[in-house]
Design an enzyme around this catalytic site. Structure first.
Site, mmCIF file in Angstrom:
data_model
loop_
_atom_site.group_PDB
_atom_site.id
_atom_site.type_symbol
_atom_site.label_atom_id
_atom_site.label_comp_id
_atom_site.label_asym_id
_atom_site.label_seq_id
_atom_site.Cartn_x
_atom_site.Cartn_y
_atom_site.Cartn_z
ATOM 1 N N SER A 144 0.933 -1.297 0.099
ATOM 2 C CA SER A 144 -0.096 -0.068 -0.128
ATOM 3 C C SER A 144 0.866 1.296 0.018
ATOM 4 O O SER A 144 1.542 1.426 0.987
ATOM 5 C CB SER A 144 -0.991 0.115 1.152
ATOM 6 O OG SER A 144 -1.654 1.239 1.366
ATOM 7 N N LYS A 170 -0.852 -0.664 -4.509
ATOM 8 C CA LYS A 170 -1.848 -0.121 -4.282
ATOM 9 C C LYS A 170 -1.588 1.366 -3.877
ATOM 10 O O LYS A 170 -0.625 1.341 -3.284
ATOM 11 C CB LYS A 170 -2.720 -0.977 -2.976
ATOM 12 C CG LYS A 170 -3.557 0.174 -2.052
ATOM 13 C CD LYS A 170 -4.447 -0.729 -1.019
ATOM 14 C CE LYS A 170 -4.697 0.081 0.177
ATOM 15 N NZ LYS A 170 -5.370 -0.540 1.340
ATOM 16 N N LYS A 172 -2.725 5.043 -2.730
ATOM 17 C CA LYS A 172 -3.852 6.058 -2.076
ATOM 18 C C LYS A 172 -4.303 6.892 -3.076
ATOM 19 O O LYS A 172 -3.309 7.543 -3.550
ATOM 20 C CB LYS A 172 -3.283 6.354 -0.939
ATOM 21 C CG LYS A 172 -2.994 5.241 0.273
ATOM 22 C CD LYS A 172 -4.197 4.723 0.668
ATOM 23 C CE LYS A 172 -3.890 3.826 1.977
ATOM 24 N NZ LYS A 172 -5.077 3.169 2.553
ATOM 25 N N ASP A 197 -7.232 3.044 -3.394
ATOM 26 C CA ASP A 197 -7.837 3.101 -2.323
ATOM 27 C C ASP A 197 -8.267 4.561 -1.818
ATOM 28 O O ASP A 197 -7.152 5.340 -1.554
ATOM 29 C CB ASP A 197 -6.928 2.491 -0.943
ATOM 30 C CG ASP A 197 -7.885 2.446 0.133
ATOM 31 O OD1 ASP A 197 -8.851 2.831 0.277
ATOM 32 O OD2 ASP A 197 -7.001 1.881 1.275
ATOM 33 N N GLU A 222 -11.058 0.526 -3.862
ATOM 34 C CA GLU A 222 -11.314 0.469 -2.583
ATOM 35 C C GLU A 222 -12.050 1.712 -1.651
ATOM 36 O O GLU A 222 -11.441 2.716 -1.704
ATOM 37 C CB GLU A 222 -10.146 -0.182 -1.934
ATOM 38 C CG GLU A 222 -10.238 -0.315 -0.311
ATOM 39 C CD GLU A 222 -8.942 -0.820 0.189
ATOM 40 O OE1 GLU A 222 -7.845 -0.977 -0.527
ATOM 41 O OE2 GLU A 222 -8.677 -1.149 1.425
ATOM 42 N N ASP A 247 -13.816 -1.578 2.421
ATOM 43 C CA ASP A 247 -12.706 -1.793 3.570
ATOM 44 C C ASP A 247 -13.530 -1.144 4.885
ATOM 45 O O ASP A 247 -14.310 -2.089 5.573
ATOM 46 C CB ASP A 247 -11.632 -1.082 3.455
ATOM 47 C CG ASP A 247 -10.682 -0.944 4.565
ATOM 48 O OD1 ASP A 247 -10.983 -1.543 5.541
ATOM 49 O OD2 ASP A 247 -9.574 -0.330 4.321
ATOM 50 N N LYS A 271 -10.047 -7.293 7.236
ATOM 51 C CA LYS A 271 -9.057 -6.950 8.495
ATOM 52 C C LYS A 271 -9.680 -7.296 9.464
ATOM 53 O O LYS A 271 -10.859 -7.058 9.896
ATOM 54 C CB LYS A 271 -9.093 -5.454 8.529
ATOM 55 C CG LYS A 271 -8.192 -4.590 7.265
ATOM 56 C CD LYS A 271 -8.262 -3.244 7.579
ATOM 57 C CE LYS A 271 -7.553 -2.551 6.429
ATOM 58 N NZ LYS A 271 -7.506 -0.995 6.511
ATOM 59 N N GLY A 299 -4.337 -4.540 5.824
ATOM 60 C CA GLY A 299 -3.431 -4.232 6.723
ATOM 61 C C GLY A 299 -3.822 -3.053 7.624
ATOM 62 O O GLY A 299 -4.468 -2.027 6.926
HETATM 63 O O1 OSB Z 1 -7.276 1.634 4.103
HETATM 64 O O2 OSB Z 1 -6.257 -0.074 4.069
HETATM 65 C C1 OSB Z 1 -6.354 0.862 4.519
HETATM 66 C C2 OSB Z 1 -3.378 1.664 6.966
HETATM 67 C C3 OSB Z 1 -3.990 2.437 8.076
HETATM 68 C C4 OSB Z 1 -5.356 2.643 7.828
HETATM 69 C C5 OSB Z 1 -6.085 2.081 6.766
HETATM 70 C C6 OSB Z 1 -5.294 1.254 5.732
HETATM 71 C C7 OSB Z 1 -4.199 1.122 5.875
HETATM 72 C C8 OSB Z 1 -3.163 0.852 4.454
HETATM 73 C C9 OSB Z 1 -2.006 0.168 4.828
HETATM 74 O O3 OSB Z 1 -3.543 0.766 3.448
HETATM 75 C C10 OSB Z 1 -2.089 -1.155 4.801
HETATM 76 C C11 OSB Z 1 -0.744 -2.238 5.148
HETATM 77 O O4 OSB Z 1 -0.873 -2.106 6.611
HETATM 78 O O5 OSB Z 1 0.025 -2.303 4.793
HETATM 79 MG MG MG Z 2 -8.501 0.671 2.810
#
Ligand code: OSB
Ligand code: MG
Length: 377
Positions: A144, A170, A172, A197, A222, A247, A271, A299
């Protein structure tokens, strides 16, 4: 054949909770903010047969969801832990039932359940993966990638992860940092497995912009809309060619069933923290598998504790897309476990030692602990 997920009861003498502040190797920016230090809670269950470890994956501020570290600390110490200690002897499968009267606070519940589960499985000398129903000994690793300074900076960051061997990227996105960023990554790297995402940053009024993403052949988008926008997600999903994945909205197996019934998502991010524990996460997996809906393991910048447990979860048969199960080094210079997850040919190994399958590095743990409390029966 359904898997019998039952572990022996443990007698709980107490719990130790710690707030950790772990520096990140680089700041992590999403549509809801930037994090440079991971604030997280580690749980140690003190059981008569030995200890068990869990992790409460809340962040410092309630921006991803309503939960946050100090709120989790308060509810865990004031309500959840006393209820478990009152019960004294519990099986891991009973933890959720004991905590069920307390509304919400799923991440706090999940961390406590994992600590009890780890204690029970270590006592039985049984790995978590086997208990959950893992069918793989390693899982494909996605990464991510946070929002960068500009699209060119994003391309360079993504290049670094591809060079390391991550099998899926992925990125953001947020309003104003979506089409151009996605186009830059597609142009630079061609047909790599790519997804985006939004972390709830859009509304249905942005549907035209989001439809522009259709030309990039993304694996999925996402959580474009808010957590409770379950009907709007269904409306949006009908407008887009890109599969919609949820999510934040999927807070339980019931929420997952409802979202699927409404057509709000065609893919689900699982998650354990968000749904209240690894056992509920397996229930989400099972119902999606029944419905032939692909899932993947999300994650929360886990420490080595949650990262090991996520690898075990991601090895279940319905996890047909690469998860955000990265190497520990993607976030941390020094983890709190003795064998942090590493990337091997784009995969992370599922631990095979008892329980979560990793051991705590007590020196590393102490170094990042900013507060500690022990509650005893
Ligand atoms: O939206 O998936 C998410 C991290 C913190 C809060 C929300 C998200 C995330 C990540 C990181 O995208 C995922 C990871 O731990 O690698
Ligand atoms: Mg997410």
């Amino acid at each position: 054949m359904p898997i019998a997920r039952t572990a022996a009861p443990v007698t709980l003498d107490g719990f130790e909770l710690r707030v950790l502040h772990i520096p990140l190797v680089s700041p992590f920016t999403t549509s809801f903010g930037t994090e440079s230090v991971r604030e997280v809670i580690v749980v140690r269950a003190l059981a008569d047969g030995g200890e068990g470890w869990g992790e409460i994956v809340t962040q410092e501020a309630p921006l991803y969801s309503s939960e946050y570290t100090r709120g989790a600390w308060d509810v865990a110490t004031r309500w959840l832990i006393p209820a478990l200690l009152e019960r004294a002897t519990v099986t891991p499968e009973e933890v959720a039932d004991v905590l069920e009267p307390f509304v919400g606070h799923r991440m706090a519940k999940a961390g406590l359940e994992l600590a009890v589960l780890d204690a029970a499985l270590r006592a039985e000398v049984r790995p978590l993966g086997e208990y959950l129903g893992a069918v793989h000994d390693r899982v494909p690793s996605g990464v991510s990638v946070g929002i960068q300074r500009d699209p060119a900076g994003l391309v360079e960051t993504v290049r670094g992860y591809l060079d390391e061997g991550y099998v899926r990227i992925k990125i953001k996105i947020k309003p104003g940092r979506d089409i151009e960023d996605t186009a830059a990554v597609r142009d630079a790297f061609g047909a790599i497995p790519l997804q985006v995402d939004a972390n709830s940053a859009y509304t249905l009024a942005d549907a035209d912009t989001l439809a522009e993403l259709d030309r990039f052949d993304l694996l999925l988008i996402e959580q474009p809309l808010q957590e409770d926008d379950i009907v709007d997600h269904a409306t949006l999903a009908r407008r887009l060619k890109t599969p919609v994945c949820l999510d934040e909205s999927i807070v339980s197996a019931k929420a997952a069933a409802d979202a699927l019934a409404l057509g709000s998502a065609s893919v689900i991010n699982i998650k354990a923290g968000r749904v209240g524990g690894y056992l509920e996460a397996v229930r989400v997996h099972d119902l999606c598998r029944q419905a032939s809906v692909p899932v993947w393991c999300g994650g929360m910048l886990e420490t080595g504790i949650g990262r090991a447990a996520n690898a075990a979860l991601a090895a279940l048969p319905g996890f047909t897309l690469p998860g955000d199960v990265s190497a520990s080094s993607r976030f941390y210079l020094r983890d709190i476990v003795t064998e942090p997850a590493v990337l091997e040919q784009g995969h992370v190994r599922v631990p095979t030692a008892p329980g979560i399958g990793v051991d705590i590095d007590p020196v590393a743990l102490d170094e990042v602990t900013v507060e500690k409390v022990v509650l005893r029966r």
